[in-house]
Design a protein around this motif. Structure first.
Motif, PDB file in Angstrom:
ATOM      1  N   VAL A 194       2.096  -8.267 -12.769  1.00  0.00           N
ATOM      2  CA  VAL A 194       1.353  -7.005 -12.890  1.00  0.00           C
ATOM      3  C   VAL A 194       0.027  -7.103 -12.138  1.00  0.00           C
ATOM      4  N   VAL A 195      -0.681  -8.230 -12.295  1.00  0.00           N
ATOM      5  CA  VAL A 195      -1.951  -8.436 -11.588  1.00  0.00           C
ATOM      6  C   VAL A 195      -1.716  -8.444 -10.082  1.00  0.00           C
ATOM      7  N   ALA A 196      -0.652  -9.117  -9.647  1.00  0.00           N
ATOM      8  CA  ALA A 196      -0.326  -9.166  -8.219  1.00  0.00           C
ATOM      9  C   ALA A 196      -0.053  -7.764  -7.682  1.00  0.00           C
ATOM     10  N   ALA A 197       0.693  -6.971  -8.447  1.00  0.00           N
ATOM     11  CA  ALA A 197       1.002  -5.594  -8.031  1.00  0.00           C
ATOM     12  C   ALA A 197      -0.262  -4.743  -7.973  1.00  0.00           C
ATOM     13  N   LEU A 198      -1.169  -4.961  -8.919  1.00  0.00           N
ATOM     14  CA  LEU A 198      -2.427  -4.208  -8.935  1.00  0.00           C
ATOM     15  C   LEU A 198      -3.260  -4.532  -7.699  1.00  0.00           C
ATOM     16  N   VAL A 199      -3.374  -5.802  -7.382  1.00  0.00           N
ATOM     17  CA  VAL A 199      -4.139  -6.227  -6.196  1.00  0.00           C
ATOM     18  C   VAL A 199      -3.514  -5.652  -4.932  1.00  0.00           C
ATOM     19  N   CYS A 200      -2.197  -5.770  -4.820  1.00  0.00           N
ATOM     20  CA  CYS A 200      -1.494  -5.244  -3.632  1.00  0.00           C
ATOM     21  C   CYS A 200      -1.608  -3.723  -3.545  1.00  0.00           C
TER      22      CYS A 200
END
Length: 209
Positions: A167-173
């Motif tokens: 989820v954090v990775a998707a938010l950053v991307c």
């Protein structure tokens, strides 16, 4: 008015569809992860194209957009490289959650995974999330709000995976590619960026072996 209402229904339907698909892919895992992901992305793109026939247009491709795509992919890789190190000190569960994502590499050879990431998964995600969702939200509620809302939706869909690091990775991307799309008004740089970043982080130089 009726056309816009119809498009709104398609947007809502596709968002529900994406959530269900992500749950099937990441939680139920009934089949090969990479095939499921490729088919799911293509399905979302087809739904978007059903609503917006001229969604994909690569006219007037500029050298600037190509360079932005390549350079931004390199920058994002190093952001994640540093983030992988820092997050290890913050979240004791980080390695297990990232390993669960990388474990999917065992379900395909590098050629298959690389081809899907470069030509279907990476480009397809940008066509759907930025080209369809963010673009339509920007028209409806304004560029800045559309960008923020689309980014939250992109990250929010990943909550169904129950993987905090994903989820954090998707938010950053989402923040990163959404901002580039908002500034450049073109799918070209973010398609290139997403495709190269996907290929690099999963095939060329994975963050976890």
């Amino acid at each position: 008015m009726e056309k816009q209402e119809s498009k709104n229904k398609v947007i809502i339907f596709s968002l529900i569809m994406s959530t269900v698909l992500w749950f099937v892919i990441f939680v139920l895992k009934p089949f090969n992860f990479w095939i499921e992901m490729g088919v799911s992305i293509l399905s979302l793109v087809m739904v978007a194209l059903f609503s917006e026939k001229n969604l994909i247009s690569f006219r007037n491709i500029k050298l600037r957009h190509i360079l932005i795509g390549i350079i931004s992919a390199i920058i994002l890789y190093f952001v994640f490289y540093a983030g992988n190190i820092v997050s290890g000190y913050l979240f004791p569960f980080k390695d297990a959650q990232i390993a669960s994502v990388y474990s999917n590499r065992a379900q395909g050879n590098s050629l298959l995974i690389g081809a899907l990431l470069l030509f279907i998964i990476g480009p397809g995600e940008e066509i759907y999330w930025r080209g369809f969702i963010q673009n339509n939200l920007a028209k409806k509620i304004g560029e800045d709000k559309g960008y923020i809302f689309a980014t939250l939706l992109y990250a929010g869909v990943h909550i169904i995976t129950l993987n905090f690091m994903l989820v954090v990775a998707a938010l950053v991307c989402g923040i990163y590619w959404g901002w580039i799309y908002k500034k450049e008004k073109s799918l070209v740089p973010i398609i290139i960026s997403h495709a190269i970043w996907d290929f690099t982080v999963f095939v060329l130089f994975p963050l976890m072996q």
